[in-house]
Design a protein around this motif. Structure first.
Motif, mmCIF file in Angstrom:
data_model
loop_
_atom_site.group_PDB
_atom_site.id
_atom_site.type_symbol
_atom_site.label_atom_id
_atom_site.label_comp_id
_atom_site.label_asym_id
_atom_site.label_seq_id
_atom_site.Cartn_x
_atom_site.Cartn_y
_atom_site.Cartn_z
ATOM 1 N N PRO A 99 0.840 -1.207 0.000
ATOM 2 C CA PRO A 99 0.000 0.000 0.000
ATOM 3 C C PRO A 99 0.876 1.258 0.000
ATOM 4 O O PRO A 99 2.052 1.191 0.351
ATOM 5 C CB PRO A 99 -0.764 -0.117 1.308
ATOM 6 N N LEU A 100 0.282 2.385 -0.371
ATOM 7 C CA LEU A 100 1.011 3.652 -0.350
ATOM 8 C C LEU A 100 1.564 3.946 1.046
ATOM 9 O O LEU A 100 2.680 4.429 1.192
ATOM 10 C CB LEU A 100 0.070 4.786 -0.791
ATOM 11 N N ALA A 101 0.756 3.673 2.079
ATOM 12 C CA ALA A 101 1.158 4.059 3.444
ATOM 13 C C ALA A 101 0.858 2.936 4.423
ATOM 14 O O ALA A 101 -0.101 2.181 4.241
ATOM 15 C CB ALA A 101 0.398 5.314 3.864
ATOM 16 N N SER A 102 1.675 2.828 5.480
ATOM 17 C CA SER A 102 1.445 1.796 6.492
ATOM 18 C C SER A 102 2.061 2.206 7.827
ATOM 19 O O SER A 102 2.798 3.195 7.910
ATOM 20 C CB SER A 102 2.038 0.457 6.028
ATOM 21 N N ASN A 103 1.760 1.424 8.850
ATOM 22 C CA ASN A 103 2.359 1.602 10.192
ATOM 23 C C ASN A 103 2.242 3.015 10.761
ATOM 24 O O ASN A 103 3.251 3.606 11.146
ATOM 25 C CB ASN A 103 3.842 1.216 10.169
ATOM 26 N N GLY A 104 1.034 3.517 10.826
ATOM 27 C CA GLY A 104 0.861 4.846 11.409
ATOM 28 C C GLY A 104 0.106 4.775 12.713
ATOM 29 O O GLY A 104 -0.054 3.707 13.301
ATOM 30 N N ARG A 105 -0.333 5.950 13.164
ATOM 31 C CA ARG A 105 -1.202 5.982 14.342
ATOM 32 C C ARG A 105 -1.991 7.283 14.388
ATOM 33 O O ARG A 105 -1.586 8.315 13.849
ATOM 34 C CB ARG A 105 -0.421 5.795 15.625
ATOM 35 N N LEU A 106 -3.139 7.216 15.032
ATOM 36 C CA LEU A 106 -3.900 8.423 15.335
ATOM 37 C C LEU A 106 -4.408 8.254 16.753
ATOM 38 O O LEU A 106 -5.157 7.316 17.036
ATOM 39 C CB LEU A 106 -5.076 8.610 14.363
ATOM 40 N N ILE A 111 -2.529 2.542 12.907
ATOM 41 C CA ILE A 111 -3.033 2.418 11.543
ATOM 42 C C ILE A 111 -2.254 1.297 10.861
ATOM 43 O O ILE A 111 -1.023 1.340 10.809
ATOM 44 C CB ILE A 111 -2.823 3.732 10.752
ATOM 45 N N HIS A 112 -2.968 0.306 10.369
ATOM 46 C CA HIS A 112 -2.313 -0.805 9.687
ATOM 47 C C HIS A 112 -1.816 -0.365 8.307
ATOM 48 O O HIS A 112 -0.674 -0.549 7.953
ATOM 49 C CB HIS A 112 -3.301 -1.970 9.572
ATOM 50 N N ARG A 113 -2.722 0.245 7.538
ATOM 51 C CA ARG A 113 -2.349 0.702 6.195
ATOM 52 C C ARG A 113 -3.329 1.749 5.694
ATOM 53 O O ARG A 113 -4.433 1.905 6.225
ATOM 54 C CB ARG A 113 -2.324 -0.474 5.209
ATOM 55 N N ALA A 114 -2.909 2.481 4.676
ATOM 56 C CA ALA A 114 -3.807 3.402 3.963
ATOM 57 C C ALA A 114 -3.414 3.325 2.498
ATOM 58 O O ALA A 114 -2.238 3.439 2.166
ATOM 59 C CB ALA A 114 -3.665 4.821 4.500
ATOM 60 N N HIS A 115 -4.382 3.050 1.650
ATOM 61 C CA HIS A 115 -4.048 2.924 0.229
ATOM 62 C C HIS A 115 -5.043 3.663 -0.655
ATOM 63 O O HIS A 115 -6.127 4.028 -0.226
ATOM 64 C CB HIS A 115 -3.933 1.442 -0.168
ATOM 65 N N PRO A 148 -11.731 9.106 -6.538
ATOM 66 C CA PRO A 148 -10.583 8.670 -5.744
ATOM 67 C C PRO A 148 -10.961 8.404 -4.286
ATOM 68 O O PRO A 148 -11.683 9.191 -3.681
ATOM 69 C CB PRO A 148 -9.607 9.858 -5.804
ATOM 70 N N LEU A 149 -10.475 7.287 -3.778
ATOM 71 C CA LEU A 149 -10.712 6.933 -2.374
ATOM 72 C C LEU A 149 -9.385 6.644 -1.698
ATOM 73 O O LEU A 149 -8.479 6.098 -2.317
ATOM 74 C CB LEU A 149 -11.519 5.624 -2.269
ATOM 75 N N VAL A 150 -9.308 6.981 -0.421
ATOM 76 C CA VAL A 150 -8.246 6.426 0.417
ATOM 77 C C VAL A 150 -8.928 5.485 1.388
ATOM 78 O O VAL A 150 -9.890 5.864 2.051
ATOM 79 C CB VAL A 150 -7.469 7.523 1.173
ATOM 80 N N GLU A 151 -8.471 4.234 1.405
ATOM 81 C CA GLU A 151 -8.988 3.299 2.401
ATOM 82 C C GLU A 151 -7.999 3.217 3.547
ATOM 83 O O GLU A 151 -6.814 2.935 3.356
ATOM 84 C CB GLU A 151 -9.213 1.903 1.809
#
Ligand code: ADP
Ligand code: ZN
Ligand code: MG
Length: 483
Positions: A99-106, A111-115, A148-151
């Motif tokens: 995925p475009l992004a992973s391993n985050g937090r809020l 956050i597992h991933r964001a794609h 466009p979506l970000v999941e």
């Protein structure tokens, strides 16, 4: 049996507010006539080629930065194959293993991933009420197809329905303040699915989860998760097991209906999209995404707690909405060193919020007639005991109704605190004379009976005396007489 703990993870779809669709130049719209924003690409005519929308990548990178994700230096798009009228290509372009992004937090949630992916078209089922040619039918509106979506996929870190709903609100405010989406749940520009399981408290293992689809308000999200947790708890406590399935929550009767079970789930036969180049964000894009971030609610909540000493829930009430946050900070600044920010915070979230509700409007603090400087001056007067707490509330009610300067209102309405202790002492003495029964009871040890005498003094002084001081004087005089 050990108590059962709730385990919840959320999947959130955010529609990006770009001008055009994810892979073609069609305009994004909501509520327009069906099928006016379409072209050969988003209608999947043969031989057409998709082109990735750069603005969508930039917005997704802003979300990734806000969620403190790692960004993949190179990710690719996949085709997710399925056959349904909402997808004319018979596949959705999405991201899969990288995925475009992973391993985050809020906040406290990882956050597992964001794609990035594209939205499906909208199907409208015309049932008994709107038959076409004598039978029910499904209609397709392709305006939404290709949006466009970000999941965003969280780790299963949430532990109650209320926590899930309040975290989802924090996420929505965060994305809203980035300015990359309308985040309107009713219109579907923010969609939240809940993954839900239970397990014995203290266990590290995950139980079998069910998935709750498309709840279109935070209230329904909370109620839906609540209902599903209750169902699972009852099932497990009766010795049963939870079946992995997707459920639809019906808010009108709190029922849960299975949509499909995992056994019949699709095999999406993911494979790399051959018509698109890899997604390789440039240094400039990454820098821009980081630098464009405003101070976001989670960081502001943290600052209010750590630097200003606010309680967590008070901090959340003030920090989430930027206008309310600015109002609070301005008021705290105007109030000056003598007044702790915590005290100002309690006035904004407590007395002022109550006065605004009482006034009946739905204006928040920031839109109210109470200027930050006016509230600051009022809080300072109460702190310095120039006016009593109850006079403070009366002045606040006037400020809410008409605005103005609290000192002038205090003068006009004669609310200045009785500062002459001799005057207050004689009013207290008269109050004790006038309430002999209550005085007798207090002397006999019934502390609650003091309320009648305090009330009498309050009335005599029209609330212009300090409650603590009144109590102290009554007790002193009763003790003196008893002794
Ligand atoms: P799937 O393969 O069914 O899509 P994922 O592992 O991708 O499942 O997880 C999807 C979402 O479900 C994530 O938000 C994750 O945190 C959550 N999740 C996974 N397992 C559980 C569980 N046992 N209980 C609650 N939530 C879970
Ligand atoms: Zn198009
Ligand atoms: Mg998944």
């Amino acid at each position: 049996m050990a108590e059962l703990e709730a385990v919840i993870g959320l999947e959130i779809h955010v529609q990006l507010a770009t001008r055009t669709k994810m892979f073609c130049g069609c305009e994004l719209s909501f509520g327009d006539e069906p099928n006016v924003h379409t072209c050969p690409v988003c209608l999947a005519h043969p031989g057409v080629l998709p082109v990735t929308n750069e603005q969508a990548i930039r917005y997704a990178l802003q979300i990734a930065a806000a969620l403190e994700c790692e960004v993949a230096p190179r990710s690719i798009f996949h085709r997710k194959n399925y056959f349904y009228p909402d997808s004319p290509k018979a596949y959705q372009i999405s991201q899969y293993d990288v995925p475009l992004a992973s391993n985050g937090r809020l906040g406290d949630v990882r956050i597992h991933r964001a794609h990035l992916e594209e939205d499906a078209a909208k199907t409208i089922h015309v049932g008994d009420s709107g038959r076409i040619h004598g039978s029910s039918a499904s209609l397709v509106d392709f305006n939404r197809g290709g949006t466009p979506l970000v999941e965003i996929v969280t780790e299963p870190d949430l532990r109650s329905a209320a926590e899930a709903a309040s975290w989802a609100r924090l996420l929505r405010e965060t994305v809203r303040q980035l300015g990359v989406s309308d985040v309107n749940m009713e219109e579907g520009s923010l969609r939240v699915d809940g993954n839900i399981s239970v397990r014995p408290a203290g266990s590290e293992e995950l139980g079998t989860k069910t998935e709750l689809k498309n709840m279109n308000s935070f209230r329904f999200l909370e109620r839906g998760i609540e209902a599903e947790l209750a169902r699972q708890r009852e099932l497990v406590e009766a010795g049963g097991t939870v079946a992995q399935e997707t459920l639809h929550f019906n808010p009108s009767d709190a029922s849960l209906t299975p949509l499909r079970s995992k056994e019949e789930a699709h095999d999406y036969r993911y494979f790399p999209e051959p018509d698109l180049v890899s997604l390789v964000p440039t240094e400039e894009m990454l820098r821009e995404a980081r630098e464009s971030l405003p101070e976001l609610p989670a960081a502001r909540i943290e600052r209010y707690r750590k630097q200003m000493g606010l309680a967590e829930d008070t901090a959340a009430l003030l920090a989430t909405d930027p206008a309310t946050a600015a109002y609070f900070e301005q008021t705290a600044k105007e109030a000056g060193k003598g007044v702790e920010p915590r005290v100002v915070a309690n006035w904004v979230t407590g007395e002022l919020a109550a006065a605004l509700r009482q006034d009946g409007g739905d204006a928040g603090a920031a839109e109210s007639k109470v200027e930050p400087a006016a509230l600051a001056a009022l809080v300072a007067m109460v702190q310095e005991k120039k006016i009593s707490n109850s006079s403070g509330k009366a002045v606040l009610a006037t400020l809410v109704a008409e605005g103005g300067d609290p000192a002038a209102i205090v003068d006009r309405e004669g609310l200045a605190q009785i500062s002459d202790s001799g005057e207050l002492e004689s009013i207290v003495a008269a109050a004790i004379e006038a309430n002999p029964d209550a005085a007798e009871q207090v002397r006999a040890g019934n502390r609650k009976a003091i309320g009648a005498i305090v009330g009498f003094v309050m009335k005599q002084t029209k609330g212009r005396a300090d409650g603590g001081e009144i109590n102290r004087l009554i007790e002193a005089q009763l003790d003196a007489r008893a002794g």
